[in-house]
Scaffold this active site. Structure first.
Site, PDB file in Angstrom:
ATOM      1  N   ARG A  21      -3.633  -9.189  -4.692  1.00 58.81           N
ATOM      2  CA  ARG A  21      -3.537  -8.722  -5.981  1.00 58.81           C
ATOM      3  C   ARG A  21      -2.623  -8.017  -6.215  1.00 58.81           C
ATOM      4  O   ARG A  21      -1.594  -7.379  -5.573  1.00 58.81           O
ATOM      5  CB  ARG A  21      -4.898  -8.037  -6.121  1.00 58.81           C
ATOM      6  N   GLY A  75       0.800  -1.170  -0.132  1.00 53.70           N
ATOM      7  CA  GLY A  75      -0.104   0.066   0.134  1.00 53.70           C
ATOM      8  C   GLY A  75       0.896   1.380   0.060  1.00 53.70           C
ATOM      9  O   GLY A  75       1.952   1.235  -0.485  1.00 53.70           O
ATOM     10  N   ASP A 134       8.301  -1.630  16.284  1.00 55.32           N
ATOM     11  CA  ASP A 134       7.598  -0.504  16.718  1.00 55.32           C
ATOM     12  C   ASP A 134       6.400  -0.699  17.173  1.00 55.32           C
ATOM     13  O   ASP A 134       5.774   0.287  17.935  1.00 55.32           O
ATOM     14  CB  ASP A 134       7.782   0.646  15.530  1.00 55.32           C
ATOM     15  N   HIS A 194       5.999   2.674  19.559  1.00 53.00           N
ATOM     16  CA  HIS A 194       4.858   2.772  18.747  1.00 53.00           C
ATOM     17  C   HIS A 194       5.094   4.441  18.240  1.00 53.00           C
ATOM     18  O   HIS A 194       4.249   5.404  18.420  1.00 53.00           O
ATOM     19  CB  HIS A 194       3.588   2.810  19.088  1.00 53.00           C
ATOM     20  N   SER A 203       5.102   7.762  13.511  1.00 53.73           N
ATOM     21  CA  SER A 203       4.756   8.915  13.049  1.00 53.73           C
ATOM     22  C   SER A 203       5.289   9.991  14.083  1.00 53.73           C
ATOM     23  O   SER A 203       4.655  11.216  13.699  1.00 53.73           O
ATOM     24  CB  SER A 203       3.094   8.981  12.780  1.00 53.73           C
TER      25      SER A 203
END
Length: 318
Positions: A169, A146, A256, A280, A283
């Protein structure tokens, strides 16, 4: 919060100021008090019970995250509650960390740091001490290609890596990125670094179990910046701690995200020098977290002004 407080479209603004997340029962009670929108984080559980308590007034849940594991999406859709989230803006930071953790696992950052801090380094430079593996020229397997997976692939091209991906896919951009699609068993068997970057769902929960870990290439490392629920943590303990043999199978991991999160003090993975754990922070840059906050607040302001959300979750699955 200032943007919300200063907006003429916002009436009363209720905030939680505690350091710890609200208990689910307290959050549900707050929602039931009569709110039109909620701004939540990954630590807040938006359950079917909360949505029922907040009906029929609650119209929007805006989450400061791209992950949606904490929100009962099917229940939200059934209740007519829109869900806003913050995609795209954290892709670069998370992809950067994925590359950094790949280096940390391959080059044994934790073992080196512990030796430096603990004073256990050799008295003189030694040519065969603390040897790791190169990212340059390695084969990297990405499970799920993604947005973040593609961003990681772009970064890894600079290391002259061979890139594989496994996905349900074909991904149109894969060819231009130089990433080859293979089945998951082949990816695990060939990759020096395995990077799961797929969504967390019922289908992917625990997909990295003992069988998966034991099928990985000898000397390989496992790097997770996606979701802890993808991993059978007890299986990872067995493979890297209880039954680990040097030179056989998985050599290390960099995480993470974990399940549970955070890992409790004294957990076997935290005591293992082959495992590098972060809390974590994929970001966690000032630029990215600011952009996430602005998008989460922007979703609420858009709804309050009768405009389309900046980023809306379509349908439900959780």
């Amino acid at each position: 919060m200032a943007a919300l407080a200063n907006s003429p479209a916002i009436g009363e603004l209720l905030t939680h100021t505690g350091a710890a997340p609200m208990k689910p029962s307290d959050l549900a009670a707050a929602a039931a008090s009569g709110v039109d929108a909620m701004l939540v984080t990954l630590a807040d559980r938006v359950t079917p019970e909360l949505l029922a308590a907040a009906a029929p007034r609650l119209a929007l849940v805006s989450t400061l995250s791209v992950g949606l594991d904490h929100i009962a999406l099917d229940a939200a859709a059934a209740a007519g509650v829109a869900v806003g989230y913050t995609p795209h803006v954290l892709t670069a930071s998370t992809a950067d960390l994925a590359v950094g953790l790949s280096l940390a696992a391959l080059r044994r950052f934790r073992a080196g740091t512990e030796a430096s801090i603990g004073g256990t380094c050799p008295p003189a430079w030694s040519p065969d001490w603390l040897l790791g593996a190169d990212l340059t020229g390695a084969t990297v397997g990405i499970v799920g290609l993604g947005r973040i997976g593609r961003a990681v692939a772009k970064r890894l091209a600079g290391f002259d890596t061979t890139l594989l991906y496994a996905a349900p896919r074909e991904v149109a951009e894969a060819t231009d990125l130089g990433v080859t699609r293979v089945g998951l068993p082949e990816l695990l068997a060939r990759s020096d670094v395995v990077l799961p970057l797929c969504p967390s769902s019922k289908a992917t929960a625990g997909m990295f179990d003992e069988a998966a870990f034991r099928s990985m290439k000898p000397g390989s490392v496992f790097v997770n910046v996606a979701r802890g629920e993808l991993v059978d943590t007890a299986a990872l303990v067995r493979v890297l701690v209880d039954d680990w043999v040097p030179g056989v199978g998985l050599a290390g991991a960099a995480l993470d995200v974990t399940d549970p999160e955070p890992l409790p003090v004294g957990h076997p993975l935290l005591g293992c020098e082959r495992v590098f754990v972060l809390p974590h922070v994929g970001s966690a840059t000032a630029k990215t977290r600011t952009a996430m906050a602005m998008m989460a607040v922007g979703n609420i302001l858009a709804a309050a002004n009768g405009q389309p959300l900046l980023a809306r979750v379509e349908g439900g699955s959780k």
